[in-house]
Design a protein around this motif. Structure first.
Motif, mmCIF file in Angstrom:
data_model
loop_
_atom_site.group_PDB
_atom_site.id
_atom_site.type_symbol
_atom_site.label_atom_id
_atom_site.label_comp_id
_atom_site.label_asym_id
_atom_site.label_seq_id
_atom_site.Cartn_x
_atom_site.Cartn_y
_atom_site.Cartn_z
ATOM 1 N N VAL A 138 -8.808 -8.610 6.545
ATOM 2 C CA VAL A 138 -8.614 -9.861 5.806
ATOM 3 C C VAL A 138 -8.305 -10.987 6.787
ATOM 4 O O VAL A 138 -7.480 -10.828 7.692
ATOM 5 C CB VAL A 138 -7.467 -9.723 4.780
ATOM 6 C CG1 VAL A 138 -7.226 -11.037 4.065
ATOM 7 C CG2 VAL A 138 -7.797 -8.616 3.774
ATOM 8 N N GLU A 162 -7.187 -4.201 7.185
ATOM 9 C CA GLU A 162 -8.353 -4.103 6.297
ATOM 10 C C GLU A 162 -9.359 -5.215 6.552
ATOM 11 O O GLU A 162 -10.349 -5.338 5.824
ATOM 12 C CB GLU A 162 -7.876 -4.124 4.838
ATOM 13 C CG GLU A 162 -7.063 -2.883 4.465
ATOM 14 C CD GLU A 162 -6.304 -3.036 3.148
ATOM 15 O OE1 GLU A 162 -6.527 -4.053 2.454
ATOM 16 O OE2 GLU A 162 -5.483 -2.159 2.825
ATOM 17 N N ARG A 174 0.836 -1.196 0.000
ATOM 18 C CA ARG A 174 0.000 0.000 0.000
ATOM 19 C C ARG A 174 0.877 1.255 0.000
ATOM 20 O O ARG A 174 1.906 1.318 0.668
ATOM 21 C CB ARG A 174 -0.902 0.034 1.246
ATOM 22 C CG ARG A 174 -1.846 -1.139 1.386
ATOM 23 C CD ARG A 174 -2.978 -1.074 0.375
ATOM 24 N NE ARG A 174 -3.916 -2.172 0.583
ATOM 25 C CZ ARG A 174 -3.857 -3.338 -0.067
ATOM 26 N NH1 ARG A 174 -2.893 -3.561 -0.956
ATOM 27 N NH2 ARG A 174 -4.755 -4.281 0.166
ATOM 28 N N LEU A 232 -3.064 -5.911 5.319
ATOM 29 C CA LEU A 232 -4.222 -6.757 5.044
ATOM 30 C C LEU A 232 -5.040 -7.001 6.308
ATOM 31 O O LEU A 232 -6.277 -6.957 6.280
ATOM 32 C CB LEU A 232 -3.760 -8.084 4.440
ATOM 33 C CG LEU A 232 -3.190 -7.999 3.012
ATOM 34 C CD1 LEU A 232 -2.568 -9.331 2.608
ATOM 35 C CD2 LEU A 232 -4.260 -7.582 2.011
ATOM 36 N N LEU A 276 -5.974 -2.476 -3.883
ATOM 37 C CA LEU A 276 -7.051 -2.625 -2.906
ATOM 38 C C LEU A 276 -8.149 -3.550 -3.420
ATOM 39 O O LEU A 276 -8.614 -4.449 -2.697
ATOM 40 C CB LEU A 276 -7.634 -1.253 -2.565
ATOM 41 C CG LEU A 276 -6.758 -0.335 -1.703
ATOM 42 C CD1 LEU A 276 -7.227 1.107 -1.811
ATOM 43 C CD2 LEU A 276 -6.806 -0.794 -0.246
ATOM 44 N N LEU A 277 -8.579 -3.326 -4.644
ATOM 45 C CA LEU A 277 -9.683 -4.112 -5.186
ATOM 46 C C LEU A 277 -9.270 -5.557 -5.459
ATOM 47 O O LEU A 277 -10.030 -6.495 -5.206
ATOM 48 C CB LEU A 277 -10.207 -3.462 -6.464
ATOM 49 C CG LEU A 277 -10.838 -2.075 -6.283
ATOM 50 C CD1 LEU A 277 -11.273 -1.493 -7.617
ATOM 51 C CD2 LEU A 277 -12.024 -2.147 -5.339
ATOM 52 N N THR A 278 -8.057 -5.745 -5.965
ATOM 53 C CA THR A 278 -7.588 -7.113 -6.231
ATOM 54 C C THR A 278 -7.491 -7.914 -4.936
ATOM 55 O O THR A 278 -7.919 -9.076 -4.869
ATOM 56 C CB THR A 278 -6.221 -7.085 -6.937
ATOM 57 O OG1 THR A 278 -6.339 -6.392 -8.187
ATOM 58 C CG2 THR A 278 -5.714 -8.497 -7.209
ATOM 59 N N ASP A 279 -6.946 -7.292 -3.885
ATOM 60 C CA ASP A 279 -6.824 -7.999 -2.608
ATOM 61 C C ASP A 279 -8.179 -8.282 -1.972
ATOM 62 O O ASP A 279 -8.322 -9.221 -1.185
ATOM 63 C CB ASP A 279 -5.955 -7.190 -1.640
ATOM 64 C CG ASP A 279 -4.479 -7.263 -1.989
ATOM 65 O OD1 ASP A 279 -4.104 -8.143 -2.782
ATOM 66 O OD2 ASP A 279 -3.700 -6.436 -1.478
ATOM 67 N N THR A 280 -9.181 -7.495 -2.316
ATOM 68 C CA THR A 280 -10.525 -7.724 -1.778
ATOM 69 C C THR A 280 -11.160 -8.987 -2.355
ATOM 70 O O THR A 280 -11.849 -9.732 -1.639
ATOM 71 C CB THR A 280 -11.432 -6.514 -2.077
ATOM 72 O OG1 THR A 280 -10.899 -5.358 -1.423
ATOM 73 C CG2 THR A 280 -12.850 -6.754 -1.568
ATOM 74 N N ILE A 281 -10.895 -9.264 -3.637
ATOM 75 C CA ILE A 281 -11.588 -10.380 -4.289
ATOM 76 C C ILE A 281 -10.735 -11.628 -4.453
ATOM 77 O O ILE A 281 -11.273 -12.710 -4.694
ATOM 78 C CB ILE A 281 -12.155 -9.947 -5.662
ATOM 79 C CG1 ILE A 281 -11.031 -9.473 -6.591
ATOM 80 C CG2 ILE A 281 -13.204 -8.861 -5.486
ATOM 81 C CD1 ILE A 281 -11.531 -9.063 -7.978
#
Length: 265
Positions: free
Chosen positions: A161, A159, A123, A156, A136-141
């Motif tokens: 995870v 956030e 980040r 992570l 951010l979006l890639t790590d979310t999905i």
């Protein structure tokens, strides 16, 4: 297991190279396919890296080329969906933080294919950077988050995870460095540039936040002048950076720096 690894920009090639070699040797992985989106599409920015990194030619080349962030992401998604539909992989592996990383992650997730993200958790804290949004979006999905350093784990977890998605694996760029260290020592480039081993510096820069404004580029130029005053400085210059030096009328000052060796990358 059948794996598709996605590459789109030059740093991706360095990360996929050691992974592809490992997949070929790993029992249980029946097929390792490489999809090159063409986000970096000219010979100097893609093909030469497949040759130098001893990668096979990509199994699929999407040829999306350059465009706005939205257009490029959409083109990658549309083309990659056809690949996934035909190949039916068990896993899609993405690396880094370019538009191709997010685009292919979205496609795979919507088609119920697990996604593994190499270099997860990094980040900058600056959401004005397109790369930060992609991270951010890639790590979310993504289902599997492969982390290079402790900061990534901390980011992570902050956030929300869960631990079972995070794997601290180290930096595959080091694997590439070790693999090619002997080959690099045989190139003769140090001799060709009339440099003394261990007595020079190498730099490059291209991020928009660094080079897309005159004030920031001027500060970097001042740093270049200071370093070149201490040791010979080799600067393989990204096309984006070269264009900005011209645009902000700083090219003459850059070319006048003593002890600076300019090239292209």
């Amino acid at each position: 297991m059948k794996i598709i690894s996605v590459v789109g920009a030059r740093p991706n090639f360095m990360k996929v190279a050691p992974l592809h070699r490992a997949f070929q040797e790993r029992e249980g992985i029946t097929e390792s396919l490489i999809v090159h989106t063409g986000q970096h599409y000219d010979e100097q920015m893609s093909d030469v890296f497949f040759e130098q990194l001893e990668l096979p030619r990509p199994d699929r080349y999407l040829g999306v080329g350059s465009a706005s962030h939205a257009q490029q992401t959409a083109r990658v998604m549309t083309a990659f969906e056809e690949v996934v539909d035909k190949e039916e992989p068990d896993l899609v592996l993405v690396v880094g933080d370019v538009n191709s990383t997010l685009a292919c992650s979205l496609v795979a997730t919507k088609m119920h294919i697990p996604v593994a993200h190499v270099e997860a958790g990094l980040r900058s804290g600056d959401r004005d950077m397109p790369e930060e949004v992609n991270r951010l979006l890639t790590d979310t999905i993504a289902e599997l988050l492969f982390v290079t350093e402790n900061d990534g784990i901390e980011n992570l977890k902050a956030e929300g995870v869960s631990d079972d998605r995070i794997f601290f694996v180290g930096n595959v760029m080091i694997d590439s460095l070790v693999f090619f260290r002997e080959k690099a020592a045989q190139t003769g480039v140090v001799r060709e540039l009339d440099l003394t081993p261990s007595q020079y510096a190498v730099m490059t820069m291209h991020r928009p936040s660094n080079v897309d404004n005159r004030e920031g580029l001027t500060r970097l130029l001042e740093t270049i002048e200071q370093i070149a005053g201490l040791v010979p400085l080799v600067f393989p210059m990204h096309p984006r950076t070269r264009n900005r030096f011209d645009e902000f009328e700083l090219a003459d000052r850059l070319n006048a720096v003593d002890n600076l060796i300019l090239g292209s990358c």
